[in-house]
Design a protein around this motif. Structure first.
Motif, PDB file in Angstrom:
ATOM      1  N   MET A 121       0.832  -1.190   0.000  1.00 19.53           N
ATOM      2  CA  MET A 121       0.000   0.000   0.000  1.00 19.53           C
ATOM      3  C   MET A 121       0.867   1.240   0.000  1.00 19.53           C
ATOM      4  SD  MET A 121      -2.785  -0.771   2.843  1.00 19.53           S
ATOM      5  CE  MET A 121      -2.386   0.884   3.297  1.00 19.53           C
TER       6      MET A 121
ATOM      7  N   ASN B  28      -0.793   4.417  -0.055  1.00 20.29           N
ATOM      8  CA  ASN B  28      -1.682   5.574   0.090  1.00 20.29           C
ATOM      9  C   ASN B  28      -2.243   5.729   1.495  1.00 20.29           C
ATOM     10  OD1 ASN B  28      -3.327   3.369   0.052  1.00 20.29           O
ATOM     11  ND2 ASN B  28      -4.836   4.208  -1.367  1.00 20.29           N
TER      12      ASN B  28
ATOM     13  N   GLU C 297     -16.532 -15.441  14.684  1.00 25.06           N
ATOM     14  CA  GLU C 297     -17.372 -14.712  13.741  1.00 25.06           C
ATOM     15  C   GLU C 297     -18.649 -14.270  14.442  1.00 25.06           C
ATOM     16  OE1 GLU C 297     -18.243 -17.200  10.406  1.00 25.06           O
ATOM     17  OE2 GLU C 297     -19.661 -15.750   9.576  1.00 25.06           O
ATOM     18  N   VAL C 298     -19.094 -13.064  14.154  1.00 19.66           N
ATOM     19  CA  VAL C 298     -20.404 -12.638  14.653  1.00 19.66           C
ATOM     20  C   VAL C 298     -21.461 -13.346  13.813  1.00 19.66           C
ATOM     21  CG1 VAL C 298     -21.991 -10.693  14.893  1.00 19.66           C
ATOM     22  CG2 VAL C 298     -19.579 -10.409  15.467  1.00 19.66           C
TER      23      VAL C 298
ATOM     24  N   ALA D 216     -18.421  -2.943  11.534  1.00 18.08           N
ATOM     25  CA  ALA D 216     -17.277  -2.552  10.686  1.00 18.08           C
ATOM     26  C   ALA D 216     -16.738  -3.814  10.019  1.00 18.08           C
ATOM     27  CB  ALA D 216     -16.203  -1.870  11.533  1.00 18.08           C
ATOM     28  N   SER D 217     -17.652  -4.584   9.418  1.00 20.79           N
ATOM     29  CA  SER D 217     -17.294  -5.925   8.943  1.00 20.79           C
ATOM     30  C   SER D 217     -16.828  -5.965   7.487  1.00 20.79           C
ATOM     31  CB  SER D 217     -18.478  -6.878   9.156  1.00 20.79           C
ATOM     32  OG  SER D 217     -19.671  -6.281   8.722  1.00 20.79           O
ATOM     33  N   GLY D 218     -16.700  -4.826   6.838  1.00 19.72           N
ATOM     34  CA  GLY D 218     -16.103  -4.791   5.504  1.00 19.72           C
ATOM     35  C   GLY D 218     -16.872  -5.585   4.455  1.00 19.72           C
TER      36      GLY D 218
ATOM     37  N   SER E 264     -20.277  -7.708   4.183  1.00 17.74           N
ATOM     38  CA  SER E 264     -20.420  -8.834   5.112  1.00 17.74           C
ATOM     39  C   SER E 264     -21.477  -8.489   6.163  1.00 17.74           C
ATOM     40  CB  SER E 264     -19.079  -9.123   5.789  1.00 17.74           C
ATOM     41  OG  SER E 264     -19.243 -10.119   6.774  1.00 17.74           O
TER      42      SER E 264
ATOM     43  N   PHE F 142     -25.075 -11.562   9.476  1.00 14.47           N
ATOM     44  CA  PHE F 142     -25.510 -11.617  10.877  1.00 14.47           C
ATOM     45  C   PHE F 142     -26.528 -10.516  11.208  1.00 14.47           C
ATOM     46  CE2 PHE F 142     -21.780  -9.062  10.204  1.00 14.47           C
ATOM     47  CZ  PHE F 142     -22.117  -7.867  10.810  1.00 14.47           C
TER      48      PHE F 142
ATOM     49  N   GLY G  18     -16.966   2.170   7.390  1.00 16.85           N
ATOM     50  CA  GLY G  18     -16.057   1.446   6.490  1.00 16.85           C
ATOM     51  C   GLY G  18     -16.789   0.857   5.293  1.00 16.85           C
ATOM     52  N   ASP G  19     -16.169  -0.149   4.676  1.00 19.93           N
ATOM     53  CA  ASP G  19     -16.666  -0.700   3.409  1.00 19.93           C
ATOM     54  C   ASP G  19     -18.065  -1.309   3.494  1.00 19.93           C
ATOM     55  OD1 ASP G  19     -14.249   0.011   2.360  1.00 19.93           O
ATOM     56  OD2 ASP G  19     -13.689  -2.000   1.676  1.00 19.93           O
TER      57      ASP G  19
ATOM     58  N   GLU H 218     -13.826   3.217  -1.178  1.00 16.31           N
ATOM     59  CA  GLU H 218     -13.324   2.093  -0.385  1.00 16.31           C
ATOM     60  C   GLU H 218     -11.814   2.186  -0.281  1.00 16.31           C
ATOM     61  OE1 GLU H 218     -15.870   1.166  -2.773  1.00 16.31           O
ATOM     62  OE2 GLU H 218     -17.216   1.368  -1.068  1.00 16.31           O
ATOM     63  N   GLN H 219     -11.339   2.833   0.756  1.00 16.08           N
ATOM     64  CA  GLN H 219      -9.904   2.911   1.038  1.00 16.08           C
ATOM     65  C   GLN H 219      -9.733   2.823   2.544  1.00 16.08           C
ATOM     66  OE1 GLN H 219      -7.819   6.252  -0.571  1.00 16.08           O
ATOM     67  NE2 GLN H 219      -7.659   5.293  -2.577  1.00 16.08           N
ATOM     68  N   ILE H 220      -8.527   2.405   2.954  1.00 13.41           N
ATOM     69  CA  ILE H 220      -8.294   2.230   4.388  1.00 13.41           C
ATOM     70  C   ILE H 220      -8.394   3.570   5.120  1.00 13.41           C
ATOM     71  CG2 ILE H 220      -6.644   1.414   6.123  1.00 13.41           C
ATOM     72  CD1 ILE H 220      -5.645  -0.549   3.991  1.00 13.41           C
TER      73      ILE H 220
ATOM     74  N   ALA I 108     -12.028   4.345   5.580  1.00 17.09           N
ATOM     75  CA  ALA I 108     -12.633   3.500   6.622  1.00 17.09           C
ATOM     76  C   ALA I 108     -12.187   3.969   8.009  1.00 17.09           C
ATOM     77  CB  ALA I 108     -12.256   2.036   6.395  1.00 17.09           C
TER      78      ALA I 108
HETATM   79  C1  LIG Z   1      -6.672  -6.773  -2.623  1.00 15.72           C
HETATM   80  C2  LIG Z   1      -7.048  -5.459  -2.022  1.00 15.72           C
HETATM   81  C3  LIG Z   1      -6.140  -4.428  -2.069  1.00 15.72           C
HETATM   82  C4  LIG Z   1      -6.458  -3.197  -1.509  1.00 15.72           C
HETATM   83  N1  LIG Z   1      -5.522  -2.210  -1.550  1.00 15.72           N
HETATM   84  C5  LIG Z   1      -5.770  -1.045  -0.939  1.00 15.72           C
HETATM   85  C6  LIG Z   1      -4.765  -0.032  -0.887  1.00 15.72           C
HETATM   86  O1  LIG Z   1      -3.658  -0.182  -1.404  1.00 15.72           O
HETATM   87  N2  LIG Z   1      -5.073   1.117  -0.248  1.00 15.72           N
HETATM   88  C7  LIG Z   1      -6.295   1.334   0.349  1.00 15.72           C
HETATM   89  O2  LIG Z   1      -6.490   2.400   0.934  1.00 15.72           O
HETATM   90  N3  LIG Z   1      -7.260   0.394   0.311  1.00 15.72           N
HETATM   91  C8  LIG Z   1      -7.031  -0.789  -0.315  1.00 15.72           C
HETATM   92  N4  LIG Z   1      -8.008  -1.750  -0.343  1.00 15.72           N
HETATM   93  C9  LIG Z   1      -9.330  -1.450   0.253  1.00 15.72           C
HETATM   94  C10 LIG Z   1      -9.259  -1.553   1.782  1.00 15.72           C
HETATM   95  O3  LIG Z   1      -8.715  -2.819   2.148  1.00 15.72           O
HETATM   96  C11 LIG Z   1     -10.648  -1.391   2.391  1.00 15.72           C
HETATM   97  O4  LIG Z   1     -11.257  -0.211   1.905  1.00 15.72           O
HETATM   98  C12 LIG Z   1     -10.551  -1.307   3.922  1.00 15.72           C
HETATM   99  O5  LIG Z   1      -9.836  -2.408   4.449  1.00 15.72           O
HETATM  100  C13 LIG Z   1     -11.942  -1.263   4.538  1.00 15.72           C
HETATM  101  O6  LIG Z   1     -11.816  -1.309   5.923  1.00 15.72           O
HETATM  102  P1  LIG Z   1     -12.995  -1.908   6.820  1.00 15.72           P
HETATM  103  O7  LIG Z   1     -12.505  -1.788   8.216  1.00 15.72           O
HETATM  104  O8  LIG Z   1     -14.285  -1.310   6.452  1.00 15.72           O
HETATM  105  O9  LIG Z   1     -13.100  -3.442   6.404  1.00 15.72           O
HETATM  106  P2  LIG Z   1     -11.974  -4.661   6.476  1.00 15.72           P
HETATM  107  O10 LIG Z   1     -10.627  -4.047   6.464  1.00 15.72           O
HETATM  108  O11 LIG Z   1     -12.413  -5.543   5.400  1.00 15.72           O
HETATM  109  O12 LIG Z   1     -12.226  -5.238   7.895  1.00 15.72           O
HETATM  110  C14 LIG Z   1     -13.399  -5.963   8.193  1.00 15.72           C
HETATM  111  C15 LIG Z   1     -13.062  -6.994   9.252  1.00 15.72           C
HETATM  112  O13 LIG Z   1     -14.273  -7.577   9.737  1.00 15.72           O
HETATM  113  C16 LIG Z   1     -14.115  -8.976   9.778  1.00 15.72           C
HETATM  114  N5  LIG Z   1     -15.453  -9.590   9.639  1.00 15.72           N
HETATM  115  C17 LIG Z   1     -16.256  -9.643   8.552  1.00 15.72           C
HETATM  116  N6  LIG Z   1     -17.406 -10.277   8.837  1.00 15.72           N
HETATM  117  C18 LIG Z   1     -17.322 -10.632  10.149  1.00 15.72           C
HETATM  118  C19 LIG Z   1     -18.178 -11.333  11.046  1.00 15.72           C
HETATM  119  N7  LIG Z   1     -19.377 -11.801  10.676  1.00 15.72           N
HETATM  120  N8  LIG Z   1     -17.757 -11.524  12.320  1.00 15.72           N
HETATM  121  C20 LIG Z   1     -16.554 -11.055  12.738  1.00 15.72           C
HETATM  122  N9  LIG Z   1     -15.693 -10.400  11.943  1.00 15.72           N
HETATM  123  C21 LIG Z   1     -16.081 -10.191  10.662  1.00 15.72           C
HETATM  124  C22 LIG Z   1     -13.183  -9.299   8.626  1.00 15.72           C
HETATM  125  O14 LIG Z   1     -12.566 -10.562   8.834  1.00 15.72           O
HETATM  126  C23 LIG Z   1     -12.200  -8.144   8.724  1.00 15.72           C
HETATM  127  O15 LIG Z   1     -11.188  -8.420   9.655  1.00 15.72           O
HETATM  128  C24 LIG Z   1      -7.720  -2.992  -0.902  1.00 15.72           C
HETATM  129  C25 LIG Z   1      -8.645  -4.040  -0.852  1.00 15.72           C
HETATM  130  C26 LIG Z   1      -8.312  -5.266  -1.403  1.00 15.72           C
HETATM  131  C27 LIG Z   1      -9.298  -6.391  -1.323  1.00 15.72           C
END
Ligand SMILES: Cc1cc2nc3c(=O)[nH]c(=O)nc-3n(C[C@H](O)[C@H](O)[C@H](O)COP(=O)(O)OP(=O)(O)OC[C@H]3O[C@@H](n4cnc5c(N)ncnc54)[C@H](O)[C@@H]3O)c2cc1C
Length: 261
Positions: free
Chosen positions: A1, A3, A38-39, A67-69, A187, A190, A219-220, A227-229, A232
């Motif tokens: 990454m 960014n 898992e939830v 925040a399950s992405g 995701s 649940f 987040g996502d 959709e970026q870290i 989120a």
């Molecule tokens: C291959 C790839 C490359 C990427 N590269 C970049 C990059 O270079 N720069 C950037 O900014 N963004 C990048 N992204 C996007 C970035 O990863 C997401 O936008 C960011 O991680 C979203 O954060 P989040 O916390 O919403 O979700 P996530 O980071 O997806 O976190 C969600 C968490 O919830 C957990 N979860 C899901 N369902 C359940 C459940 N039922 N019970 C318990 N836990 C659960 C998951 O296991 C995970 O740990 C990339 C994405 C992918 C797939």
């Protein structure tokens, strides 16, 4: 990454490790990190929610932040689950990023003798340079308007049955690997409580509040654009502030603090 602010370059795994190290500083202040569970269910109403997890534990809380992405979409065809890890793999790419989609295919063609792209629509879309890379390769064959019907094989992938959507003609292609790359979905299995849009994303207002008072989503997994870290993380910070404000209005005697059952 390349960014995330503060890092010229860092892998996703290393960044997640740093996030966790920071969180562990709060373990004595009532924050628990539960990994590998898992939830599976969310129920209740403001201000007493119940979260059930796959290890059969129950957690009560006054508010919930989802925040399950996103999780990869699967084809849902015979052979897919059975042969996952035995020749069936999921290529990861960011939602909506056709450039990365093509990037995955571009990478694949470096290691495979031949690559056949099964595409359900009438044309592939993507970043111009990466598209040129894919379409000009003698190793790559593109089958537009084709649908995957079944992945064949016993202990390992041996072929894939596909259908031409225009002629309905079916054929079996002999392959040793199938890479699934059809997008991601929020995701939320649940969560039967909050309103979702037609993409399955949890609908939120500008503060991360969902249609259910006391449940927030950041987040996502939510319906906000981008959709970026860093996005989120920003949404997480904003939602945290809003939840603190929400909690300050919940009378203390009305419910217990978060507890594990
Ligand atoms: C291959 C790839 C490359 C990427 N590269 C970049 C990059 O270079 N720069 C950037 O900014 N963004 C990048 N992204 C996007 C970035 O990863 C997401 O936008 C960011 O991680 C979203 O954060 P989040 O916390 O919403 O979700 P996530 O980071 O997806 O976190 C969600 C968490 O919830 C957990 N979860 C899901 N369902 C359940 C459940 N039922 N019970 C318990 N836990 C659960 C998951 O296991 C995970 O740990 C990339 C994405 C992918 C797939």
């Amino acid at each position: 990454m390349e960014n995330y602010p503060g890092f010229t370059m860092i892998t996703g795994a290393d960044l997640a490790k740093k996030f966790k190290e920071e969180l562990m500083n709060f373990e004595n202040d009532g924050l628990w990190i539960k990994e590998g569970v898992e939830v599976v269910d969310l129920s209740g109403a403001d201000p007493d929610f119940l979260v059930k997890t796959s290890d059969e534990k129950e957690y009560h809380g006054k508010t919930v932040i989802i925040a399950s992405g996103r999780i990869p979409k699967m084809l849902g065809i015979p052979g897919e689950k059975e042969l996952l890890g035995k020749g069936v793999a999921i290529i990861e790419f960011a939602k909506g990023s056709h450039a990365l989609t093509k990037n995955g295919q571009a990478t694949l063609q470096k290691v495979a003798r031949s690559v056949t792209i099964i595409n359900i629509t009438d044309a592939l879309r993507g970043d111009e340079i990466l598209m040129k890379n894919v379409t000009s390769s003698s190793k790559v064959k593109i089958l537009n308007n084709h649908e995957a019907l079944e992945i064949l094989g016993d202990q390992a992938v041996g072929g894939i049955k596909i259908k031409n959507k225009q002629t309905n003609e079916e054929q079996i292609i002999s392959v040793s690997g199938v890479f699934i790359e059809i997008g991601w979905t929020p995701s939320t299995s649940f969560d039967k409580l909050t309103d979702k849009n037609d993409k399955g994303e949890i609908e939120v207002d500008n503060y991360g509040a969902t249609s259910v008072p006391g449940i927030y989503a950041c987040g996502d997994v939510n319906d906000q654009w981008g959709e970026q870290i860093v996005i989120a993380a920003g949404e997480g910070a904003k939602t945290g502030l809003r939840v603190a404000e929400h909690l300050s209005k919940v009378p203390h005697q009305q419910t217990s603090n978060i507890h594990e059952g």
